[in-house]
Design a protein around this motif. Structure first.
Motif, PDB file in Angstrom:
ATOM      1  N   VAL A 185       0.855  -1.187   0.000  1.00 44.31           N
ATOM      2  CA  VAL A 185       0.000   0.000   0.000  1.00 44.31           C
ATOM      3  C   VAL A 185       0.892   1.238   0.000  1.00 44.31           C
ATOM      4  CG1 VAL A 185      -1.748   1.297   1.263  1.00 44.31           C
ATOM      5  CG2 VAL A 185      -1.851  -1.203   1.209  1.00 44.31           C
ATOM      6  N   VAL A 186       0.687   2.090  -0.987  1.00 43.57           N
ATOM      7  CA  VAL A 186       1.491   3.300  -1.139  1.00 43.57           C
ATOM      8  C   VAL A 186       0.587   4.511  -0.907  1.00 43.57           C
ATOM      9  CG1 VAL A 186       2.928   4.658  -2.695  1.00 43.57           C
ATOM     10  CG2 VAL A 186       2.960   2.149  -2.833  1.00 43.57           C
ATOM     11  N   PRO A 187       0.907   5.346   0.066  1.00 38.86           N
ATOM     12  CA  PRO A 187       0.055   6.514   0.325  1.00 38.86           C
ATOM     13  C   PRO A 187       0.189   7.572  -0.762  1.00 38.86           C
ATOM     14  CG  PRO A 187       1.993   6.585   1.719  1.00 38.86           C
ATOM     15  CD  PRO A 187       2.035   5.258   1.002  1.00 38.86           C
ATOM     16  N   ILE A 188      -0.917   8.245  -1.040  1.00 37.53           N
ATOM     17  CA  ILE A 188      -0.900   9.422  -1.903  1.00 37.53           C
ATOM     18  C   ILE A 188      -1.203  10.608  -1.000  1.00 37.53           C
ATOM     19  CG2 ILE A 188      -1.823  10.518  -3.981  1.00 37.53           C
ATOM     20  CD1 ILE A 188      -2.924   7.815  -4.820  1.00 37.53           C
ATOM     21  N   LYS A 189      -0.180  11.322  -0.617  1.00 36.40           N
ATOM     22  CA  LYS A 189      -0.349  12.353   0.403  1.00 36.40           C
ATOM     23  C   LYS A 189      -1.281  13.476  -0.069  1.00 36.40           C
ATOM     24  CE  LYS A 189       3.816  13.665   1.340  1.00 36.40           C
ATOM     25  NZ  LYS A 189       4.919  14.379   2.058  1.00 36.40           N
ATOM     26  N   SER A 190      -2.181  13.880   0.812  1.00 31.69           N
ATOM     27  CA  SER A 190      -3.015  15.050   0.540  1.00 31.69           C
ATOM     28  C   SER A 190      -2.562  16.244   1.362  1.00 31.69           C
ATOM     29  CB  SER A 190      -4.488  14.740   0.821  1.00 31.69           C
ATOM     30  OG  SER A 190      -4.662  14.251   2.133  1.00 31.69           O
ATOM     31  N   VAL A 191      -1.765  15.991   2.399  1.00 31.72           N
ATOM     32  CA  VAL A 191      -1.106  17.068   3.141  1.00 31.72           C
ATOM     33  C   VAL A 191       0.370  17.032   2.744  1.00 31.72           C
ATOM     34  CG1 VAL A 191      -0.435  17.924   5.409  1.00 31.72           C
ATOM     35  CG2 VAL A 191      -2.742  17.022   5.054  1.00 31.72           C
ATOM     36  N   ASP A 192       0.781  18.019   1.965  1.00 33.79           N
ATOM     37  CA  ASP A 192       2.142  18.023   1.432  1.00 33.79           C
ATOM     38  C   ASP A 192       3.187  18.157   2.529  1.00 33.79           C
ATOM     39  OD1 ASP A 192       1.460  17.758  -1.272  1.00 33.79           O
ATOM     40  OD2 ASP A 192       1.074  19.907  -1.459  1.00 33.79           O
ATOM     41  N   ILE A 193       2.889  19.004   3.498  1.00 32.94           N
ATOM     42  CA  ILE A 193       3.898  19.281   4.530  1.00 32.94           C
ATOM     43  C   ILE A 193       3.237  19.911   5.742  1.00 32.94           C
ATOM     44  CG2 ILE A 193       4.431  21.579   3.635  1.00 32.94           C
ATOM     45  CD1 ILE A 193       7.359  21.080   4.410  1.00 32.94           C
ATOM     46  N   ILE A 204       0.842  24.347   7.292  1.00 31.07           N
ATOM     47  CA  ILE A 204       0.323  23.076   6.777  1.00 31.07           C
ATOM     48  C   ILE A 204      -0.260  23.332   5.388  1.00 31.07           C
ATOM     49  CG2 ILE A 204      -1.295  21.171   7.105  1.00 31.07           C
ATOM     50  CD1 ILE A 204      -1.228  21.667  10.088  1.00 31.07           C
ATOM     51  N   LYS A 205       0.203  22.565   4.411  1.00 34.52           N
ATOM     52  CA  LYS A 205      -0.327  22.708   3.045  1.00 34.52           C
ATOM     53  C   LYS A 205      -1.162  21.489   2.698  1.00 34.52           C
ATOM     54  CE  LYS A 205       0.870  23.543  -1.787  1.00 34.52           C
ATOM     55  NZ  LYS A 205      -0.225  24.518  -1.921  1.00 34.52           N
ATOM     56  N   ILE A 206      -2.408  21.738   2.286  1.00 33.41           N
ATOM     57  CA  ILE A 206      -3.344  20.676   1.906  1.00 33.41           C
ATOM     58  C   ILE A 206      -3.586  20.764   0.409  1.00 33.41           C
ATOM     59  CG2 ILE A 206      -5.619  19.655   2.331  1.00 33.41           C
ATOM     60  CD1 ILE A 206      -5.717  21.259   4.954  1.00 33.41           C
ATOM     61  N   ASN A 207      -3.327  19.686  -0.339  1.00 29.79           N
ATOM     62  CA  ASN A 207      -3.498  19.757  -1.798  1.00 29.79           C
ATOM     63  C   ASN A 207      -4.859  19.278  -2.280  1.00 29.79           C
ATOM     64  OD1 ASN A 207      -3.353  16.806  -2.462  1.00 29.79           O
ATOM     65  ND2 ASN A 207      -1.251  17.004  -1.708  1.00 29.79           N
ATOM     66  N   ARG A 208      -5.598  18.523  -1.450  1.00 30.54           N
ATOM     67  CA  ARG A 208      -6.963  18.107  -1.763  1.00 30.54           C
ATOM     68  C   ARG A 208      -7.580  17.542  -0.483  1.00 30.54           C
ATOM     69  NH1 ARG A 208      -3.789  13.954  -2.658  1.00 30.54           N
ATOM     70  NH2 ARG A 208      -4.502  11.804  -2.419  1.00 30.54           N
ATOM     71  N   PHE A 209      -8.899  17.327  -0.509  1.00 28.56           N
ATOM     72  CA  PHE A 209      -9.591  16.772   0.649  1.00 28.56           C
ATOM     73  C   PHE A 209     -10.032  15.349   0.328  1.00 28.56           C
ATOM     74  CE2 PHE A 209      -9.875  21.336   1.124  1.00 28.56           C
ATOM     75  CZ  PHE A 209      -9.597  21.522   2.471  1.00 28.56           C
ATOM     76  N   ALA A 210      -9.173  14.397   0.675  1.00 29.10           N
ATOM     77  CA  ALA A 210      -9.421  12.981   0.406  1.00 29.10           C
ATOM     78  C   ALA A 210      -9.804  12.278   1.711  1.00 29.10           C
ATOM     79  CB  ALA A 210      -8.174  12.345  -0.201  1.00 29.10           C
ATOM     80  N   GLU A 211     -10.000  10.959   1.620  1.00 24.45           N
ATOM     81  CA  GLU A 211     -10.408  10.195   2.803  1.00 24.45           C
ATOM     82  C   GLU A 211      -9.395  10.297   3.931  1.00 24.45           C
ATOM     83  OE1 GLU A 211     -11.481   6.150   2.035  1.00 24.45           O
ATOM     84  OE2 GLU A 211     -12.771   6.663   0.343  1.00 24.45           O
ATOM     85  N   THR A 212      -8.128  10.379   3.592  1.00 25.33           N
ATOM     86  CA  THR A 212      -7.065  10.367   4.603  1.00 25.33           C
ATOM     87  C   THR A 212      -6.636  11.757   5.056  1.00 25.33           C
ATOM     88  OG1 THR A 212      -5.380  10.320   2.857  1.00 25.33           O
ATOM     89  CG2 THR A 212      -6.142   8.185   3.722  1.00 25.33           C
ATOM     90  N   THR A 213      -7.236  12.811   4.493  1.00 29.39           N
ATOM     91  CA  THR A 213      -6.733  14.167   4.732  1.00 29.39           C
ATOM     92  C   THR A 213      -6.852  14.590   6.191  1.00 29.39           C
ATOM     93  OG1 THR A 213      -7.320  14.789   2.474  1.00 29.39           O
ATOM     94  CG2 THR A 213      -6.881  16.574   4.014  1.00 29.39           C
ATOM     95  N   TYR A 214      -7.999  14.327   6.803  1.00 30.25           N
ATOM     96  CA  TYR A 214      -8.152  14.755   8.198  1.00 30.25           C
ATOM     97  C   TYR A 214      -7.126  14.065   9.091  1.00 30.25           C
ATOM     98  CZ  TYR A 214      -9.782  15.396  12.922  1.00 30.25           C
ATOM     99  OH  TYR A 214      -9.831  15.684  14.264  1.00 30.25           O
ATOM    100  N   LYS A 215      -6.920  12.766   8.867  1.00 23.79           N
ATOM    101  CA  LYS A 215      -5.947  12.024   9.663  1.00 23.79           C
ATOM    102  C   LYS A 215      -4.548  12.612   9.488  1.00 23.79           C
ATOM    103  CE  LYS A 215      -4.154   7.328  10.388  1.00 23.79           C
ATOM    104  NZ  LYS A 215      -4.247   5.906   9.931  1.00 23.79           N
ATOM    105  N   GLU A 216      -4.177  12.925   8.230  1.00 24.30           N
ATOM    106  CA  GLU A 216      -2.871  13.526   7.961  1.00 24.30           C
ATOM    107  C   GLU A 216      -2.762  14.905   8.618  1.00 24.30           C
ATOM    108  OE1 GLU A 216      -1.552  13.397   3.776  1.00 24.30           O
ATOM    109  OE2 GLU A 216      -3.222  12.030   3.419  1.00 24.30           O
ATOM    110  N   PHE A 217      -3.826  15.696   8.461  1.00 23.41           N
ATOM    111  CA  PHE A 217      -3.835  17.052   9.011  1.00 23.41           C
ATOM    112  C   PHE A 217      -3.760  17.024  10.533  1.00 23.41           C
ATOM    113  CE2 PHE A 217      -6.066  20.647  10.855  1.00 23.41           C
ATOM    114  CZ  PHE A 217      -5.454  21.722  10.227  1.00 23.41           C
ATOM    115  N   HIS A 218      -4.548  16.170  11.136  1.00 24.57           N
ATOM    116  CA  HIS A 218      -4.604  16.088  12.594  1.00 24.57           C
ATOM    117  C   HIS A 218      -3.235  15.711  13.173  1.00 24.57           C
ATOM    118  CE1 HIS A 218      -5.773  14.120  16.500  1.00 24.57           C
ATOM    119  NE2 HIS A 218      -6.412  15.270  16.599  1.00 24.57           N
ATOM    120  N   ALA A 219      -2.587  14.739  12.538  1.00 22.31           N
ATOM    121  CA  ALA A 219      -1.260  14.328  12.990  1.00 22.31           C
ATOM    122  C   ALA A 219      -0.268  15.481  12.867  1.00 22.31           C
ATOM    123  CB  ALA A 219      -0.783  13.120  12.185  1.00 22.31           C
TER     124      ALA A 219
END
Length: 523
Positions: A185-193, A204-219
């Motif tokens: 499984v290879v992640p496609i990041k939606s939070v660049d940094i 925090i830079k968000i490139n789109r709002f995908a299923e994993t975005t909140y989890k990435e953003f929250h972390a």
């Protein structure tokens, strides 16, 4: 992941081709009397006649796609049909991951060239390196032939845990070898940094709002707080949207309990309101949200919620202006339709949907109109309608009818003559140029520290001059001399990304970013 090569700068990101599949056209069982049919049955009958009576063989699916695309074009620009062949790519982008070997690559000359293995991905674990060429995937030859993208992806993707035997040529060592790669499984990041810009300011830079975005953003948010962050910049530039629910979850991190985030109203007049909960990890510190002309949909929901609740400051340029809500519905054959089912309204009650009554082409050419009008360069060129005046929670005036207007305006970087430069430098062409420069002399860069790399690049104009020749060969005519330092900055950032990581890329780019500098200098 393959990065598509772009030779002409894009003014507005293209949307998916669209349409609506008419059910039952292959198994039509309606009345045989053509004159008695409804308009819907006429379409079914027409397809039946073409398939059974037309003199030549035709691809029925392609005809249906054209027909249903024409139907949806009469509705609105965002009701779209997703063909079966496109569904996998669309789904994995919004899911946030895929199963594969984990490399960024492109077709360089006649070979599959690895730009960089994804960190901690299957290929990196198997020992593949930047610059490697993949010659065979099992027994399938990948070089010296023009394989379509879907065929190429199919050879490298597969079931999780399955193996693929790759034949690889490593140019830097002039050797060929075979290696087994276990797909994962290879992640496609939606939070660049998510990084600190100074002792107290997070970014925090968000490139789109995908299923994993909140989890990435929250972390990322929690990590920045641990580093002492008391002020935050959320970058939504070039973010075309995604799942509305994910944008609402992120807004909830900033807003206090029971503050309105978004209101959705459907055809029947039913209203669904989303409010902030008692949970929020950054409800107090200073907040800045960066937007531009390509921030759309879910990005505008987040920015609108922050602005209307007077929670933070919106910085940049007027956003795209998409206030329609789509629902994705499968059509039974692997394709789907994203149909507009509602409109959304920001907490002040405004719709930010721009008009679309002059057709899709004019709708998506709005960037050009904004450029000609001077709006991208001066705040007083933004046209607002007094009839669409609303008030924020504290009584500040905001406007509806075409995007979120920022509280602090920052013009597009550069002058009227080089508006395409930033888009060019952030397109695929800069990445491919850097790869090809490294490919000629990778050894001279591999042992350099980050500082040494910067010194090597900044102390010469050789790469700048090479880039000028590179884009001229690609058919682009741009005068880069007046923007030499900016071009060199972006090239250095791309070298940093390919030699080090994404953090180093942003470390270079953000240092001179006009919107970021405006925020940091304002405090």
């Amino acid at each position: 992941m393959k990065i598509k090569r772009i030779y002409l700068p894009m003014l507005i990101a293209a949307t998916l081709a669209v349409g609506f599949l008419i059910g039952g056209y292959l198994n039509f069982s309606g009345p045989k009397d053509f004159t008695a049919n409804t308009n819907r049955s006429k379409l079914n009958k027409l397809m039946e006649l073409i398939e059974n009576e037309y003199v030549d063989d035709v691809n029925a699916d392609s005809i249906v796609d054209l027909t249903v695309n024409g139907i949806l074009e009469k509705l609105d620009p965002h009701s779209v049909y997703i063909a079966k062949s496109e569904m996998e790519q669309v789904t994995q982008s919004m899911k946030g991951d895929f199963v594969g070997i984990g490399v960024n690559f492109y077709m360089y000359k006649d070979s599959v060239a690895i730009i960089k293995p994804i960190a901690n991905g299957p290929s990196e674990k198997a020992g593949l390196k930047a610059g490697d060429r993949i010659l065979f995937a099992d027994r399938t030859k990948l070089f010296g032939r023009k394989l379509p993208s879907d065929s190429l992806f199919a050879k490298l993707k597969g079931e999780e845990g399955s193996k693929v035997n790759l034949t690889v040529y490593r140019r830097s060592e002039n050797r060929k070898f075979k290696v087994n790669v276990t797909r994962g499984v290879v992640p496609i990041k939606s939070v660049d940094i998510a990084t600190m810009l100074d002792a107290k300011t997070g970014y925090i830079k968000i490139n789109r709002f995908a299923e994993t975005t909140y989890k990435e953003f929250h972390a990322g948010l929690l990590n920045l707080k641990k580093q002492g962050m008391t002020e935050l910049i959320v970058d939504l530039r070039e973010n075309g949207g995604g799942y509305m629910e994910i944008a609402a979850q992120i807004a909830d991190e900033f807003l206090k309990k029971k503050e309105l985030i978004v209101e959705v109203k459907n055809k029947k007049g039913n209203i669904d309101k989303t409010f902030a909960s008692e949970k929020g990890n950054f409800e107090n510190g200073k907040l800045y949200v960066l937007i531009n002309e390509n921030s759309a949909s879910a990005s505008e929901i987040l920015a609108g919620a922050i602005q209307d609740n007077d929670r933070g400051i919106i910085v940049g340029r007027r956003s795209f202006g998409k206030g329609l809500v789509q629902k994705e519905m499968p059509l039974g054959d692997g394709s789907a339709v994203r149909l507009t089912v509602a409109r959304y309204y920001t907490p002040s009650g405004r719709s930010i949907q721009k008009p679309y009554d002059h057709g899709t082409e004019e709708y998506f050419s709005d960037f050009e109109k904004r450029f000609i009008s001077g709006e991208l360069f001066a705040a007083d060129s933004i046209k607002v309608a007094d009839s669409l005046k609303f008030k924020t929670k504290k009584g500040r005036v905001v406007y509806g009818g075409g995007g979120i207007i920022p509280d602090i305006f920052v013009p597009i970087e550069g002058s009227h003559g080089d508006e395409a430069l930033s888009m060019l430098m952030q397109s695929g062409i800069a990445g491919y140029f850097v790869f090809e420069q490294l490919d000629k002399d990778r050894k001279s860069f591999q042992l350099l520290t980050f500082s040494q790399m910067l010194n090597k690049l900044n102390n010469t104009d050789a790469y700048f001059n090479n880039f000028k020749n590179y884009i001229a060969t690609s058919g682009l005519i741009l005068n880069l001399e007046g923007s030499k330092e900016r071009v060199k900055r972006y090239l250095a950032a791309e070298f940093a990304r390919q030699l080090f990581d994404e953090n180093k890329y942003f470390q270079i780019v953000l240092k001179e970013d006009p919107m970021v500098k405006r925020v940091l200098n304002k405090k």
